[in-house]
Motif scaffolding. Structure first.
Motif, PDB file in Angstrom:
ATOM      1  N   GLN A 127     -12.915 -27.021  43.689  1.00 37.18           N
ATOM      2  CA  GLN A 127     -13.132 -27.324  44.955  1.00 37.18           C
ATOM      3  C   GLN A 127     -14.027 -28.680  44.850  1.00 37.18           C
ATOM      4  OE1 GLN A 127     -14.890 -23.939  47.048  1.00 37.18           O
ATOM      5  NE2 GLN A 127     -13.110 -22.738  46.897  1.00 37.18           N
ATOM      6  N   GLU A 128     -14.998 -28.822  44.053  1.00 41.48           N
ATOM      7  CA  GLU A 128     -15.715 -30.012  44.069  1.00 41.48           C
ATOM      8  C   GLU A 128     -14.931 -31.015  43.567  1.00 41.48           C
ATOM      9  OE1 GLU A 128     -19.521 -31.824  44.966  1.00 41.48           O
ATOM     10  OE2 GLU A 128     -18.719 -29.807  45.220  1.00 41.48           O
ATOM     11  N   CYS A 129     -13.903 -30.931  42.429  1.00 38.99           N
ATOM     12  CA  CYS A 129     -12.803 -31.737  42.223  1.00 38.99           C
ATOM     13  C   CYS A 129     -11.874 -32.287  43.343  1.00 38.99           C
ATOM     14  CB  CYS A 129     -12.228 -31.333  40.890  1.00 38.99           C
ATOM     15  SG  CYS A 129     -13.006 -31.038  39.458  1.00 38.99           S
ATOM     16  N   ARG A 130     -11.480 -31.190  44.074  1.00 35.16           N
ATOM     17  CA  ARG A 130     -10.552 -31.495  45.267  1.00 35.16           C
ATOM     18  C   ARG A 130     -11.091 -32.317  46.345  1.00 35.16           C
ATOM     19  NH1 ARG A 130      -5.362 -31.407  43.881  1.00 35.16           N
ATOM     20  NH2 ARG A 130      -5.092 -29.203  42.752  1.00 35.16           N
ATOM     21  N   LYS A 131     -12.685 -32.189  46.344  1.00 43.96           N
ATOM     22  CA  LYS A 131     -13.222 -32.990  47.458  1.00 43.96           C
ATOM     23  C   LYS A 131     -13.258 -34.451  46.927  1.00 43.96           C
ATOM     24  CE  LYS A 131     -18.362 -33.792  48.394  1.00 43.96           C
ATOM     25  NZ  LYS A 131     -19.783 -33.153  47.987  1.00 43.96           N
ATOM     26  N   TYR A 132     -13.020 -34.834  45.802  1.00 43.61           N
ATOM     27  CA  TYR A 132     -12.754 -36.238  45.480  1.00 43.61           C
ATOM     28  C   TYR A 132     -11.449 -36.612  45.073  1.00 43.61           C
ATOM     29  CZ  TYR A 132     -18.113 -36.060  45.231  1.00 43.61           C
ATOM     30  OH  TYR A 132     -19.419 -35.883  45.641  1.00 43.61           O
ATOM     31  N   ASP A 133     -10.498 -35.861  45.228  1.00 40.91           N
ATOM     32  CA  ASP A 133      -9.280 -35.964  44.972  1.00 40.91           C
ATOM     33  C   ASP A 133      -9.016 -36.059  43.440  1.00 40.91           C
ATOM     34  OD1 ASP A 133      -7.972 -35.768  47.827  1.00 40.91           O
ATOM     35  OD2 ASP A 133      -8.541 -37.929  47.814  1.00 40.91           O
ATOM     36  N   ILE A 134      -9.716 -35.179  42.710  1.00 44.18           N
ATOM     37  CA  ILE A 134      -9.502 -35.438  41.379  1.00 44.18           C
ATOM     38  C   ILE A 134      -8.700 -34.071  40.966  1.00 44.18           C
ATOM     39  CG2 ILE A 134     -10.714 -35.022  38.955  1.00 44.18           C
ATOM     40  CD1 ILE A 134     -13.124 -36.332  40.298  1.00 44.18           C
ATOM     41  N   GLU A 135      -7.626 -34.121  40.163  1.00 45.05           N
ATOM     42  CA  GLU A 135      -6.893 -33.113  39.885  1.00 45.05           C
ATOM     43  C   GLU A 135      -7.446 -32.426  38.418  1.00 45.05           C
ATOM     44  OE1 GLU A 135      -4.225 -30.762  40.914  1.00 45.05           O
ATOM     45  OE2 GLU A 135      -3.791 -32.540  41.736  1.00 45.05           O
ATOM     46  N   PRO A 136      -7.812 -31.027  38.681  1.00 44.69           N
ATOM     47  CA  PRO A 136      -8.415 -30.429  37.478  1.00 44.69           C
ATOM     48  C   PRO A 136      -6.958 -30.208  36.409  1.00 44.69           C
ATOM     49  CG  PRO A 136      -8.884 -29.260  39.350  1.00 44.69           C
ATOM     50  CD  PRO A 136      -7.987 -30.210  39.951  1.00 44.69           C
ATOM     51  N   LEU A 137      -7.325 -30.620  35.067  1.00 42.64           N
ATOM     52  CA  LEU A 137      -6.274 -30.215  33.997  1.00 42.64           C
ATOM     53  C   LEU A 137      -7.227 -29.284  33.188  1.00 42.64           C
ATOM     54  CD1 LEU A 137      -3.948 -30.871  31.998  1.00 42.64           C
ATOM     55  CD2 LEU A 137      -5.376 -32.584  31.141  1.00 42.64           C
ATOM     56  N   VAL A 138      -6.805 -27.946  33.324  1.00 40.42           N
ATOM     57  CA  VAL A 138      -7.408 -26.815  32.740  1.00 40.42           C
ATOM     58  C   VAL A 138      -6.950 -26.277  31.573  1.00 40.42           C
ATOM     59  CG1 VAL A 138      -8.183 -24.452  33.366  1.00 40.42           C
ATOM     60  CG2 VAL A 138      -8.156 -26.180  35.145  1.00 40.42           C
ATOM     61  N   THR A 139      -7.614 -26.391  30.468  1.00 38.91           N
ATOM     62  CA  THR A 139      -7.394 -25.676  28.957  1.00 38.91           C
ATOM     63  C   THR A 139      -7.613 -24.227  29.380  1.00 38.91           C
ATOM     64  OG1 THR A 139      -7.726 -27.665  28.193  1.00 38.91           O
ATOM     65  CG2 THR A 139      -7.261 -25.697  26.634  1.00 38.91           C
ATOM     66  N   MET A 140      -6.695 -23.349  29.261  1.00 41.33           N
ATOM     67  CA  MET A 140      -7.017 -21.826  29.399  1.00 41.33           C
ATOM     68  C   MET A 140      -7.873 -21.384  28.027  1.00 41.33           C
ATOM     69  SD  MET A 140      -3.333 -20.587  30.464  1.00 41.33           S
ATOM     70  CE  MET A 140      -2.644 -20.713  32.201  1.00 41.33           C
ATOM     71  N   ILE A 141      -7.909 -21.743  26.972  1.00 45.07           N
ATOM     72  CA  ILE A 141      -8.700 -21.366  25.733  1.00 45.07           C
ATOM     73  C   ILE A 141      -8.842 -22.582  25.002  1.00 45.07           C
ATOM     74  CG2 ILE A 141      -6.656 -20.531  24.375  1.00 45.07           C
ATOM     75  CD1 ILE A 141      -8.906 -18.530  23.397  1.00 45.07           C
ATOM     76  N   HIS A 142     -10.034 -23.230  24.810  1.00 45.52           N
ATOM     77  CA  HIS A 142     -10.569 -24.294  24.057  1.00 45.52           C
ATOM     78  C   HIS A 142     -11.427 -23.547  22.866  1.00 45.52           C
ATOM     79  CE1 HIS A 142     -11.275 -28.811  23.944  1.00 45.52           C
ATOM     80  NE2 HIS A 142     -11.931 -28.232  22.847  1.00 45.52           N
ATOM     81  N   TYR A 143     -10.631 -22.759  22.043  1.00 41.35           N
ATOM     82  CA  TYR A 143     -11.120 -22.301  20.965  1.00 41.35           C
ATOM     83  C   TYR A 143     -11.818 -20.897  21.239  1.00 41.35           C
ATOM     84  CZ  TYR A 143     -10.502 -26.859  18.220  1.00 41.35           C
ATOM     85  OH  TYR A 143     -10.019 -27.897  17.907  1.00 41.35           O
ATOM     86  N   ASP A 144     -12.942 -21.042  22.421  1.00 44.80           N
ATOM     87  CA  ASP A 144     -13.803 -19.969  22.266  1.00 44.80           C
ATOM     88  C   ASP A 144     -13.429 -18.616  22.987  1.00 44.80           C
ATOM     89  OD1 ASP A 144     -13.416 -21.531  24.674  1.00 44.80           O
ATOM     90  OD2 ASP A 144     -15.370 -20.660  25.441  1.00 44.80           O
ATOM     91  N   ILE A 145     -13.531 -17.510  22.117  1.00 46.16           N
ATOM     92  CA  ILE A 145     -13.075 -16.354  22.581  1.00 46.16           C
ATOM     93  C   ILE A 145     -14.441 -15.286  22.763  1.00 46.16           C
ATOM     94  CG2 ILE A 145     -10.966 -16.333  21.402  1.00 46.16           C
ATOM     95  CD1 ILE A 145     -11.896 -14.481  19.370  1.00 46.16           C
ATOM     96  N   PRO A 146     -14.220 -14.181  23.397  1.00 48.63           N
ATOM     97  CA  PRO A 146     -15.533 -13.358  23.640  1.00 48.63           C
ATOM     98  C   PRO A 146     -15.689 -12.910  22.028  1.00 48.63           C
ATOM     99  CG  PRO A 146     -14.180 -12.897  25.260  1.00 48.63           C
ATOM    100  CD  PRO A 146     -13.368 -13.896  24.315  1.00 48.63           C
TER     101      PRO A 146
END
Length: 482
Positions: A127-146
């Motif tokens: 929502q903070e990104c959207r506030k500034y019209d920044i499109e999130p590009l989301v990596t579902m997993i960037h190496y880290d697993i539980p």
């Protein structure tokens, strides 16, 4: 004259494990990255990425209160996300690449329902990104697993990881699809072949399979998990796009000997094959032949051929940092698929960390991928690591970074002129973060300086570098002056 597309996605990139911090807050569980400690060594030691053996892991757990674990701190984005996103907005970012911490939502990876504090944190970020019209590009997993999955299943070696991961990614898609348009399933999925712990959360020495078979078995599980996720995404998201990612290493023959050319071709095939599978939907003949020749016996997932065919991605993304030269000579040969190589290209300038600077190699890569795949390409990591110095008046003069990024943007622009469909560019570590190679803050990539050292000392205040203002002008003019 070549131009950047009007809708070109300018931005920067981070990862949860290196940037977020707050490792013990909001119900988050520990990840396997949280057990990588800082070990001092020479900057030019070509030991990348970090690998952790079972013996080291047990020692890290035993001495957990004595060792330095920088990934647990990151750059404190967890508490400073509003400030940081405002800085990105000041630069004019069109997109911001970040990843989600699996263990912040599902602390052990086994939970059926997520931790609500973690769920809300990412809503707040988007929502903070959207506030500034920044499109999130989301990596579902960037190496880290539980980390529980590392300890109980040996990470991605176990096929049970597929079901657990898909449960996690289905939740991400259902929960955030109205806030996130662009997704990447796995960060640098080929990195598991260079560091089994980093890329797979596993210890090959604990497997009953030979090391290389264990690694490729785990990679197979990741490719299946990605394909199942992509299929679900396409069935349940109307407007979004989902891509894959590899660490792209452009290779050149050491000489014009036909044997060196052949060896280079084989290295490039090996570097590309995960993307071949994720874009085309099937294993290439070259890798199946490699498996046969090297007695790599994969336990194929049921109906894997159909799953891969139905789970092809919409775009291909890469990290690009350097190139390599390949020799067929026995005394110069290096492991197939290795990311860091010892043979140096005499035509390249070398960074402080021993990586060759080769912008033209990026143009070559983009043209090669365009011909090979015919899908849009996204450069989601590229950047220069340097020992940035802050002056008494709190300035950081990083002209060297400006020149590096300018040269690579020029190569992208030329590739666009060649006919390449390039979606965007997100330079790595846009705000300083913990470097993955050896868990340090000293190795800085960002446009924004973070006042913290390798041991976590400092105020963590943010200070724009000279490159901050330069990149702002680049984005404002859509790269017209590049």
């Amino acid at each position: 004259m070549a131009k950047f597309p009007i809708d070109f996605l300018w931005g920067g990139a981070t990862s949860a494990s290196q940037y977020e911090g707050g490792h013990n807050e909001g119900g988050r569980g520990l990840s396997h990255m949280d057990f990588i400690r800082r070990i001092e060594k020479s900057d030019k030691d070509k030991v990348f990425p970090i690998n952790v053996t079972k013996k080291m892991f047990d020692d890290h757990k035993t001495h957990e209160n004595e060792y330095n674990f920088p990934f647990r701190r990151g750059s404190d984005f967890y508490h400073r996300y509003k400030e940081d996103i405002a800085l990105l907005a000041e630069m004019g970012f069109k997109t911001f690449r970040l990843s989600i911490s699996w263990s912040r939502l599902f602390p052990t990876g086994l939970e059926k329902t997520p931790c609500e504090e973690g769920v809300q944190f990412y809503h707040n970020v988007f929502q903070e990104c959207r506030k500034y019209d920044i499109e999130p590009l989301v990596t579902m997993i960037h190496y880290d697993i539980p980390v529980y999955l590392t300890e109980s299943m040996n990470g991605w070696e176990d096929p049970k990881m597929i079901e657990l991961f898909v449960h996690y990614t289905k939740f991400l898609i259902d929960e955030y699809k109205d806030e996130v348009k662009y997704w990447i399933t796995f960060n640098e999925i080929n990195m598991i072949m260079n560091s089994s712990y980093l890329g797979g959360g596993m210890f090959v020495e604990c497997s009953d399979k030979p090391a290389e078979t264990c690694i490729h078995q785990a990679l197979h599980h990741q490719l299946i998990a990605s394909a199942l996720t992509v299929k679900y995404f396409h069935e349940n998201s109307k407007d979004g796009l989902v891509g894959n990612m590899i660490a792209r290493l452009q290779n050149y023959p050491y000489t014009c000997s036909s044997k060196d050319v052949l060896a280079t071709q084989q290295q490039n095939q090996f570097n590309y094959f995960p993307t071949d599978i994720q874009v085309k939907g099937y294993y290439p003949a070259s890798i199946l032949n490699y498996y046969r020749k090297n007695n790599i016996d994969i336990d194929w997932y049921p109906n894997y051929e159909e799953i891969l065919k139905e789970g092809t991605v919409d775009f291909a993304s890469i990290s690009y940092y350097h190139t390599a030269v390949i020799s067929s000579e026995p005394d110069k040969q290096e492991p197939i698929g290795a990311f860091i190589r010892n043979l140096e290209n005499p035509y390249n300038e070398i960074t402080s960390w021993g990586w060759g600077i080769d912008p033209t190699g990026l143009r070559i890569t983009l043209n090669d991928m365009t011909d090979r795949y015919g899908v849009p390409i996204f450069i989601v990591e590229n950047g220069l690591a340097a020992h940035d110095q802050i002056t008494k008046d709190l300035k950081i003069h990083d002209e060297y970074r400006i020149e590096y990024i300018k040269a690579h943007l020029r190569a992208i622009k030329e590739a666009i002129g060649d006919g390449c469909d390039v979606m965007g560019y997100t330079s790595w570590g846009c705000i300083d973060l913990v470097s993955c190679g050896d868990a340090q803050m000293t190795k800085r990539y960002g446009y924004v300086y973070v006042d913290a050292d390798d041991k976590g000392n400092g105020t963590y205040k943010r200070y724009p570098k000279d490159s901050f203002y330069w990149y702002r002008n680049v984005i404002k003019d859509n790269g017209a002056d590049i």
